[in-house]
Design an enzyme around this catalytic site. Structure first.
Site, PDB file in Angstrom:
ATOM      1  N   GLU A 257       1.040  -1.349   0.011  1.00 30.11           N
ATOM      2  CA  GLU A 257       0.010  -0.012   0.034  1.00 30.11           C
ATOM      3  C   GLU A 257       0.876   1.110   0.017  1.00 30.11           C
ATOM      4  O   GLU A 257       1.581   1.501   1.120  1.00 30.11           O
ATOM      5  CB  GLU A 257      -0.897   0.058   1.254  1.00 30.11           C
ATOM      6  CG  GLU A 257      -1.665  -1.506   1.586  1.00 30.11           C
ATOM      7  CD  GLU A 257      -2.517  -1.664   0.489  1.00 30.11           C
ATOM      8  OE1 GLU A 257      -2.991  -0.709  -0.184  1.00 30.11           O
ATOM      9  OE2 GLU A 257      -3.216  -2.708   0.345  1.00 30.11           O
ATOM     10  N   CYS A 294      -1.865   9.370   2.758  1.00 30.18           N
ATOM     11  CA  CYS A 294      -1.718   8.845   1.314  1.00 30.18           C
ATOM     12  C   CYS A 294      -2.637   9.508   0.552  1.00 30.18           C
ATOM     13  O   CYS A 294      -2.287   9.346  -0.928  1.00 30.18           O
ATOM     14  CB  CYS A 294      -1.560   7.346   1.573  1.00 30.18           C
ATOM     15  SG  CYS A 294      -3.069   6.472   2.139  1.00 30.18           S
TER      16      CYS A 294
END
Ligand code: NAD
Length: 488
Positions: A257, A294
């Protein structure tokens, strides 16, 4: 600090140990953890080595959990409750080790609580499937069943920017599926992960099921990837380290990720009232968690014909943000992780200015305290918006009124994590959902919007397509065993 006191006078500096097999393990060498606002040392963790990681994986691999679904669910529920009960203390330390403001820290504790709540519920669901065998040409009077089994051990490597929630997204589904996990939190913000381990033990988790090792990547990183007892690596962090892991992990299953560069697209069908709403989303999405998500908004792509109306609204909202002392409960924006990072991001703004961008608001940086710098007319291929600029910059890119061209610009970076689109036209919304090369597309929301159990994860450089979120992670952390019985 606003007075002569140092942080060490105000708090008890934490000297933490690793959590290995139920023991607290210290080392002679330590890693200092600093408060980004003042650069003072607020804690230390051991500079652990590969040998510590080896021990932890050995303990994990030899432990076979017998916890029932009910017991796992109870532990997860209690962990969520304890996070709620210890919210203020957790938030205080999130602020101290990460530098985000207290308000953002409180927000993170609530997200983490949700993770345990979902995992507690999901642990109770029997996820097996049943297939009748009499439904094919050569069928028989029998049935095929599936069940999900835990793996040997899971290695979790986590980033600095969500010290509580990111670790929770690894450990909660791991507990729900009866797995044993060894976690190496980042050396920048490791204290919260250790506090979380203690919460889980207090909630009744056997210590073999969640161990924490700390250390510098060069000392302990390889062991977290290559140890023979690891079946799965779950990594959240930046693209460069993600690619190193992909190279070294070989046959091991990996969830990567990685970073993002998410756009918020402002379409030209919006009314004045809608533009106001879109500006609120834009500024909140660019500055939440100090821009260190993110899925933070890294590029505001506004269509030319509404830009003149939209930009002043963004400016007004950014100027209204109270930034400063992260511990002041009134503060709405604190620091980024350290002054070096802040300086790099600020320099990217100046570079964009040289390329034609206009800085509309920059009240000055103090060390790691980076304000919400508003910059307009950013060229869409400027480093500021092509790379992941992991701070509270509010960069506006003016884009053509043609949606196809906007999608091409949006898709022109290496990233593909998430996105947000503000339009009231359903046909256009559907075009964007289909046309953006991303893992998520939120209409009328920040790219980062999710609930903690919905599937989440990126494509291209943002991830290898494996989704997180409690439900998906539980599938990823298990092997499906298929068996059949000779009864219909
Ligand atoms: P990072 O990649 O620098 O570090 C992440 C982790 O990897 C840390 O624990 C670090 O110690 C470890 N590490 C570093 N080198 C290693 C090596 N050679 N071997 C093994 N481990 C190693 O990331 P960061 O700066 O801590 O975190 C910020 C990044 O994380 C941003 O790019 C952000 O977008 C990303 N992120 C992604 C998601 C997502 O869900 N996609 C969520 C949060 C953060």
């Amino acid at each position: 600090m606003k007075d002569n006191q140092t942080m060490a006078d105000k708090i008890e500096v934490r000297h933490e140990g690793m959590r290995i097999g139920g023991k607290t393990v210290f080392t002679d060498n330590v890693i200092e953890v600093k408060y980004p606002y003042t650069d003072e040392v607020i804690g230390t963790v051991p500079a652990g080595t590969a040998e510590h990681a080896r021990q932890a994986f050995e303990i994990a691999a030899n432990y076979k959990s017998k916890l029932t679904r009910y017991e796992r669910s109870q532990i997860l529920q209690r962990a969520g409750e304890l996070i709620g009960e210890r919210r203020e203390d957790l938030a205080k330390w999130l602020t101290l080790e990460l530098g985000i403001c207290h308000q953002h820290a409180i927000y993170e504790t609530k997200r983490a609580q949700d993770v345990y709540q979902f995992a507690s519920h999901q642990a109770l669901n029997d996820d097996g499937e049943i297939f009748s065998c009499d439904l094919t040409h050569n069928g028989k009077d029998r049935k095929i069943y599936t069940k999900r089994e835990p793996v040997r051990t899971i290695s979790a490597i986590t980033p600095f920017n969500h010290p509580l929630n990111m670790v929770s997204h690894k450990i909660a589904p791991s507990i729900a599926t009866n797995n044993c996990m060894v976690c190496k939190p980042t050396e920048l913000t490791p204290l919260t992960a250790i506090a979380l381990a203690d919460i889980l033990y207090d909630a009744g988790l056997p210590p073999e099921m969640f161990q924490i090792v700390t250390g510098l990547p060069q000392d302990i990183g390889d062991e977290m990837i290559t140890n023979d007892n690891i079946d799965i690596i779950t990594f959240t962090g930046g693209v460069p380290v993600g690619k190193i892991i992909a190279d070294k992990a070989g046959y091991k299953r990996q969830a990567l990720e990685l970073g993002g560069n998410d756009p918020l697209i402002i379409c030209n069908d919006l009314s004045d009232e809608d533009l106001e709403k879109a500006a609120t989303i834009a500024v909140a999405g660019a500055t939440g968690n100090s821009g260190q998500r993110c899925t933070a908004i890294k590029r505001i792509l506004v269509q030319e014909s509404v830009a003149e109306k939209f930009v002043p609204l963004v400016l007004e909202k950014a100027k209204a943000i109270k930034f400063g002392d992260p511990q002041d409960p009134e503060t709405q924006l604190g620091c980024v992780i350290h002054s070096q990072a802040a300086e790099i991001f600020e320099n990217r703004v100046y570079q964009a200015e040289k390329e034609g961008a206009k800085i509309l608001y920059h009240p000055g940086r103090q060390g790691a305290l980076l304000p919400p710098i508003v910059v307009d007319h950013v060229p869409h291929d400027s480093e500021l918006v092509m790379e992941e600029t992991f701070g509270p910059i509010v960069p506006i890119v003016r884009v053509p009124d043609n949606d196809e061209e906007v999608m091409a610009i949006s898709n022109s970076t290496e990233f593909g994590l998430s996105s947000g689109v503000c339009t009231n036209d359903l046909n256009r919304a559907i075009s964007y959902i289909n046309g953006l090369d991303v893992g998520t597309c939120n209409i009328w929301e920040q790219p980062g919007y999710r609930i903690e159990t919905s599937p989440f994860g990126g494509i291209k450089d943002s991830g290898n397509g494996v989704k997180e979120g409690v439900t998906e992670a539980m599938k990823f952390f298990t092997n499906v065993k298929t068996y059949s019985l000779p009864w219909p």
